[in-house]
Design an enzyme around this catalytic site. Structure first.
Site, PDB file in Angstrom:
ATOM      1  N   ARG A   1     -38.592   8.614  -4.263  1.00 55.87           N
ATOM      2  CA  ARG A   1     -38.139   9.618  -5.183  1.00 55.87           C
ATOM      3  C   ARG A   1     -38.485  10.998  -4.552  1.00 55.87           C
ATOM      4  O   ARG A   1     -39.015  11.116  -3.722  1.00 55.87           O
ATOM      5  CB  ARG A   1     -39.078   9.610  -6.521  1.00 55.87           C
ATOM      6  CG  ARG A   1     -39.159   8.317  -7.185  1.00 55.87           C
ATOM      7  CD  ARG A   1     -40.093   8.389  -8.416  1.00 55.87           C
ATOM      8  NE  ARG A   1     -41.245   8.849  -8.016  1.00 55.87           N
ATOM      9  CZ  ARG A   1     -42.517   8.300  -7.656  1.00 55.87           C
ATOM     10  NH1 ARG A   1     -42.306   6.737  -7.614  1.00 55.87           N
ATOM     11  NH2 ARG A   1     -43.712   8.483  -7.565  1.00 55.87           N
TER      12      ARG A   1
ATOM     13  N   ARG B   1     -53.675   9.454 -14.068  1.00 57.19           N
ATOM     14  CA  ARG B   1     -52.819  10.296 -15.278  1.00 57.19           C
ATOM     15  C   ARG B   1     -52.311   9.284 -16.067  1.00 57.19           C
ATOM     16  O   ARG B   1     -52.218   9.455 -17.028  1.00 57.19           O
ATOM     17  CB  ARG B   1     -51.719  11.231 -14.227  1.00 57.19           C
ATOM     18  CG  ARG B   1     -50.815  12.106 -15.246  1.00 57.19           C
ATOM     19  CD  ARG B   1     -50.116  13.017 -14.584  1.00 57.19           C
ATOM     20  NE  ARG B   1     -49.162  12.362 -13.545  1.00 57.19           N
ATOM     21  CZ  ARG B   1     -48.354  13.000 -12.573  1.00 57.19           C
ATOM     22  NH1 ARG B   1     -48.153  14.485 -12.730  1.00 57.19           N
ATOM     23  NH2 ARG B   1     -47.552  12.191 -12.055  1.00 57.19           N
TER      24      ARG B   1
ATOM     25  N   CYS C   1     -43.187  44.855 -16.162  1.00 54.23           N
ATOM     26  CA  CYS C   1     -42.947  44.864 -17.619  1.00 54.23           C
ATOM     27  C   CYS C   1     -42.292  43.489 -17.942  1.00 54.23           C
ATOM     28  O   CYS C   1     -41.921  42.752 -17.131  1.00 54.23           O
ATOM     29  CB  CYS C   1     -41.895  46.159 -18.018  1.00 54.23           C
ATOM     30  SG  CYS C   1     -42.369  47.893 -17.512  1.00 54.23           S
ATOM     31  N   MET C   2     -42.045  43.395 -19.301  1.00 53.48           N
ATOM     32  CA  MET C   2     -41.562  42.105 -19.860  1.00 53.48           C
ATOM     33  C   MET C   2     -40.090  42.015 -19.338  1.00 53.48           C
ATOM     34  O   MET C   2     -39.667  40.733 -18.957  1.00 53.48           O
ATOM     35  CB  MET C   2     -41.703  41.818 -21.449  1.00 53.48           C
ATOM     36  CG  MET C   2     -41.175  40.737 -22.080  1.00 53.48           C
ATOM     37  SD  MET C   2     -41.227  40.717 -23.889  1.00 53.48           S
ATOM     38  CE  MET C   2     -42.956  40.733 -23.986  1.00 53.48           C
TER      39      MET C   2
ATOM     40  N   HIS D   1     -47.710   6.862  -7.721  1.00 56.29           N
ATOM     41  CA  HIS D   1     -47.418   8.133  -7.141  1.00 56.29           C
ATOM     42  C   HIS D   1     -48.271   8.965  -6.413  1.00 56.29           C
ATOM     43  O   HIS D   1     -49.591   8.580  -6.940  1.00 56.29           O
ATOM     44  CB  HIS D   1     -47.376   9.302  -8.506  1.00 56.29           C
ATOM     45  CG  HIS D   1     -46.699  10.595  -8.361  1.00 56.29           C
ATOM     46  ND1 HIS D   1     -45.329  10.901  -8.002  1.00 56.29           N
ATOM     47  CD2 HIS D   1     -47.427  11.587  -8.113  1.00 56.29           C
ATOM     48  CE1 HIS D   1     -45.222  12.077  -7.707  1.00 56.29           C
ATOM     49  NE2 HIS D   1     -46.669  12.719  -7.719  1.00 56.29           N
TER      50      HIS D   1
ATOM     51  N   LYS E   1     -36.306  16.253 -13.366  1.00 58.22           N
ATOM     52  CA  LYS E   1     -36.961  16.474 -14.549  1.00 58.22           C
ATOM     53  C   LYS E   1     -37.141  18.155 -14.752  1.00 58.22           C
ATOM     54  O   LYS E   1     -36.932  18.844 -13.666  1.00 58.22           O
ATOM     55  CB  LYS E   1     -38.294  15.970 -14.413  1.00 58.22           C
ATOM     56  CG  LYS E   1     -39.235  16.420 -13.278  1.00 58.22           C
ATOM     57  CD  LYS E   1     -40.662  15.710 -13.163  1.00 58.22           C
ATOM     58  CE  LYS E   1     -41.388  16.273 -11.833  1.00 58.22           C
ATOM     59  NZ  LYS E   1     -42.817  15.745 -11.851  1.00 58.22           N
TER      60      LYS E   1
END
Length: 383
Positions: A219, A138, A312-313, A168, A39
């Site tokens: 998993r 959840r 910075c970016m 889970h 995922k």
């Protein structure tokens, strides 16, 4: 897929290391199906490349979080079984049927709505995994009667196949009694209902540390990529994981500062003596957060160099030895477990975890795949 990139910042993904981790986790769960969790674009590393490689290595079952992710894998040729761990909208059940994707049933209401949405366009059945809520709160249900009714609903409908039941763990990476309590609740519920082919609850933490013969599958996500869920997990397992990621870049500019000269936005760093700083072409848009100010990267020649000034970016600056030159390679995250630039060190510096660091790498960073006969490069920006 473009095999070119024009900024010398790259994320190396070692597919052979990931394969070794897959085999290591499978090795301590030899009687169970290992569901490879890919995922979030394989935790930021590239679901297509990782899934293709693991499929070639023998993986038969993958898991994702959304239906979109599952369809994307199908469209890229992944033919193995795929389970959507999250909840899809019932109105999209026919897309799951069309693409032969297993889905999660969180409760009876969802199941009935999905059943009512099934049409005759695709004369196929869809695999259903019932989600049991053992404490995460959840998705799923812990109501035994509801689960029994769900199983009856599935079995009485020709287009649904009762293939799995799962939960889970919330705390399998911690030293406490919670995991045992959750596992006992799961077993108690499963023992009172019809048992399907796939019974699974362990995530990476459980797959690495829990010895049990009740489930038929485990998993694994983070462990596949070479990282332990926690230090506790690392201490409790005999499995040696191989870090699968290396983030590196090259110096693009060097500046020699006089006392009083400052660096970057807000001039928050000021040189007290003569200093040399170098610019690296990576910033917070690439996932290297402003909170990494002060973190030390490593010149390929061996020197540790502190990030100075506001990140910075698109760039950041590091304090370097005076003789440093442009185009020198710099390691930001090393693929050596005990390095000061390990994924754990990088993540701990900002108070986060390897999962989040991996998922934060931006699309501008090309993924360069090693561990195959040929080097593969994926640059999403000019794909």
């Amino acid at each position: 897929m473009s095999d070119k990139y024009y900024r010398n910042t790259v994320l190396d993904v070692n597919l052979k290391a990931i394969e070794k981790n897959y085999r290591a986790v499978q090795g301590i769960n030899p009687e169970k199906t290992l569901i490879a969790v890919v995922k979030a674009n394989a935790y930021g590393l590239g679901a297509k490349a990782v899934s293709e490689h693991l499929a070639e290595a023998g993986a038969s079952f993958f898991a994702v979080a959304t239906l979109d992710e599952a369809i994307d894998l199908r469209m890229h040729g992944i033919k193995q079984k795929i389970l959507v761990l999250g909840t899809i909208s019932p109105e999209h059940i026919n897309k799951a049927i069309q693409h032969r994707i297993a889905v999660t049933a969180p409760n009876l209401e969802w199941l009935k709505e999905a059943k009512s949405e099934v049409n005759d366009r695709h004369d196929k059945a869809v695999w259903i995994h019932i989600k049991v809520n053992t404490g995460m709160n959840r998705y799923g249900t812990s109501d035994l009667r509801e689960i029994e009714t769900m199983i009856n609903e599935i079995n009485s409908f020709s287009r649904f196949i009762y293939e799995g039941i799962f939960s889970h763990f919330t705390s399998s990476d911690e030293d406490n009694d919670i995991t045992a309590a959750e596992f006992n609740l799961f077993k108690d519920i499963v023992n009172q209902v019809e048992r399907p082919e796939y019974v699974h609850i362990s995530n990476s933490g459980g797959a690495l540390t829990l010895k049990e013969d009740f489930t038929t599958a485990v998993r694994s996500g983070i462990a596949l990529y070479g990282y332990y869920p926690s230090e506790y997990t690392k201490a409790e397992t005999a499995v040696k994981l191989n870090p699968g990621v290396r983030l590196s870049t090259e110096i693009t500019a060097v500046h020699h500062l006089e006392p009083g000269d400052s660096v970057s936005y807000g001039r928050k760093y000021t040189a007290k003596t003569k200093e040399t700083v170098a610019t690296l072409p990576i910033g917070y848009a690439d996932g290297l957060l402003r909170q990494h100010n002060g973190y030390k990267v490593k010149l390929e020649g061996g020197a540790d160099c502190e990030i100075v000034g506001t990140i910075c970016m698109d760039a950041l600056m590091i304090k370097v030895p005076e003789q440093t030159n442009a185009q020198e390679k710099v390691i930001i995250i090393d693929d050596q477990e005990n390095s000061d630039q390990s994924m754990e060190s990088y993540s701990n510096y900002t108070g986060t975890i390897s999962y989040e660091s991996l998922c934060s790498f931006g699309r501008r960073i090309p993924r360069r795949y090693t561990g195959k006969d040929i080097e593969l490069i994926y640059n999403e920006v000019i794909n």
